[in-house]
Write an enzyme that holds these catalytic residues in place. Structure first.
Site, short mmCIF file in Angstrom:
data_model
loop_
_atom_site.label_atom_id
_atom_site.label_comp_id
_atom_site.label_asym_id
_atom_site.label_seq_id
_atom_site.Cartn_x
_atom_site.Cartn_y
_atom_site.Cartn_z
N GLY A 84 4.18 2.48 1.24
CA GLY A 84 3.05 3.35 1.58
C GLY A 84 3.06 3.83 3.02
CD GLU A 91 0.06 -2.75 -2.40
OE1 GLU A 91 -0.41 -2.56 -3.53
OE2 GLU A 91 0.74 -1.90 -1.78
CG HIS A 149 3.21 -4.98 -5.36
ND1 HIS A 149 2.54 -4.78 -4.19
CD2 HIS A 149 3.92 -3.85 -5.60
CE1 HIS A 149 2.83 -3.57 -3.73
NE2 HIS A 149 3.66 -2.98 -4.57
CB SER A 193 8.22 5.41 1.63
OG SER A 193 7.03 4.88 2.17
CD GLU A 243 7.87 -2.45 -4.43
OE1 GLU A 243 7.85 -1.27 -4.81
OE2 GLU A 243 6.87 -3.19 -4.45
CE LYS A 301 1.31 0.54 -4.53
NZ LYS A 301 1.71 0.38 -3.14
CG ASN A 334 2.31 -0.44 -8.46
OD1 ASN A 334 1.25 -0.52 -9.10
ND2 ASN A 334 2.55 -1.19 -7.39
P1 PGA Z 1 5.03 3.42 -2.25
O1 PGA Z 1 4.67 2.04 -3.01
O2 PGA Z 1 6.03 4.14 -3.10
O3 PGA Z 1 3.72 4.14 -2.14
O4 PGA Z 1 5.59 3.03 -0.92
C1 PGA Z 1 5.67 1.32 -3.70
C2 PGA Z 1 5.06 0.08 -4.29
O5 PGA Z 1 4.19 -0.54 -3.65
O6 PGA Z 1 5.44 -0.34 -5.40
#
Ligand code: PGA
Length: 248
Positions: A170, A94, A92, A211, A164, A12, A10
Site C-alpha cells: 500500500g 495486517e 497477512h 504495490s 509481501e 481488504k 485482496n
Molecule cells: P497492495 O496490497 O497491492 O495494495 O500493496 C497487497 C496486499 O496487502 O496483499
C-alpha cells in the site's frame, strides 16, 4: 515441474455490496489473455455468498482456527465453506501487525485449514528495519519454519506462499525485480532444505505482493521464481486487475 500461476485480489475492508458485485461483473467481462493464470479474490466475508457464482475462485481473508464456540465476532472455516469460500489467506501482515497474530497462532490456523482440506495462501514478509539490517531472508524463513514447515510434503501441496515485504504494501514502493527474485529463490531454497526435496520446492507457487500494478507486474512475473501476485489496491479496479493477470 510446472507450477500454478495465480493472480489474487485482496480487497481488504473495502467496497459495499453493490460495488463488490459491480467489480466482479466488470472483471468477468474483461478478456483474460492467458487462461493458464488462475484468478481469485478475497472480498469482505459477508459478500462471499453473493459473489460465489463467478468463474473466479472466492476466498476468505480471515478465520478463527477453532471449530466453533465463544469467539465473538469470528468466523470458522466451516461457516466460510458453507457460504462458498474455497481458499483462505493466512498470515497477512495486517493480521500480524494490527491484530497481533503470532507465528504460533498462525500455525493453528494452518492446521485448521489443512484439517478441513481448505487451500491456503500463506503470507510472509519483513518490515523495513529487518531488510535494512540485512536479515530479510532469515526473518521470512523463521515465519515459514514456525507456522508452515511442520506440514508433511503431502499437506504442503495445499499451500501457496505469498511474499509481501511490509514496506511495499500500500505504499507504492515495490520491491525491485532483483529483491523479489532473490527472496523468492531464498524461500524456495528454504523449502528444499527443510523437506530435502527439490521436487517439493519446485511445486510450490510463490506469489509477490506489495504495490504490484499493471506497470510493474510483467517484469515481476518474468522472474523465474515469481509465480503470480497477491494484489491489494490495484485489485479494486477491474481493468487494473485483469491487466495484471494479462502481464504473464
Ligand atoms: P497492495 O496490497 O497491492 O495494495 O500493496 C497487497 C496486499 O496487502 O496483499
Amino acid at each position: 515441474m510446472t507450477r500454478k500461476k495465480i493472480v489474487a485480489g485482496n480487497w481488504k475492508m473495502n467496497l459495499v455490496a453493490d460495488e463488490a458485485i459491480a467489480l466482479v461483473n466488470a472483471i468477468s467481462q474483461l478478456q483474460q489473455t492467458n487462461s493458464a493464470v488462475e484468478l481469485m479474490f478475497f472480498p469482505p466475508a459477508l459478500y462471499i455468498q453473493s459473489l460465489k457464482h463467478t468463474t473466479l475462485k472466492v476466498g476468505a481473508q480471515n478465520f478463527h482456527p477453532a471449530e466453533k464456540g465463544a469467539f465473538t465476532g469470528e468466523l470458522s472455516i466451516n461457516q466460510l465453506k458453507d457460504v462458498g469460500a474455497s481458499i483462505v489467506l493466512i498470515g497477512h501482515s495486517e493480521r500480524r501487525e494490527l491484530f497481533f497474530e503470532s507465528n504460533s497462532f498462525l500455525k493453528e490456523k494452518v492446521d485448521a485449514a489443512i484439517a478441513h482440506n481448505m487451500p491456503i495462501i500463506f503470507c510472509c514478509g519483513e518490515p523495513l528495519s529487518i531488510r535494512d539490517a540485512g536479515n530479510a531472508l532469515e526473518f521470512v524463513t523463521q515465519q515459514l519454519t514456525e507456522s508452515l514447515f511442520h506440514l508433511s510434503p503431502a499437506q504442503l501441496v495445499n499451500v501457496t506462499i505469498a511474499y509481501e515485504p511490509i514496506w511495499a504494501i500500500g505504499t507504492g514502493k515495490t520491491a525491485t525485480v532483483e529483491e523479489a527474485e532473490a527472496m523468492h529463490k531464498g524461500i524456495r531454497n528454504a523449502i528444499q532444505a527443510h523437506y530435502q526435496s527439490s521436487e517439493t520446492a519446485a511445486s510450490i507457487s510463490i506469489l509477490y505482493g506489495g504495490s504490484c500494478n499493471p506497470s510493474n507486474a510483467a517484469e515481476l512475473f518474468a522472474c523465474p521464481n515469481v509465480d503470480g501476485g497477491l494484489i491489494g489496491g490495484a485489485a479494486l479496479d477491474a481493468t487494473s486487475f485483469i491487466a495484471i493477470a494479462n502481464a504473464f
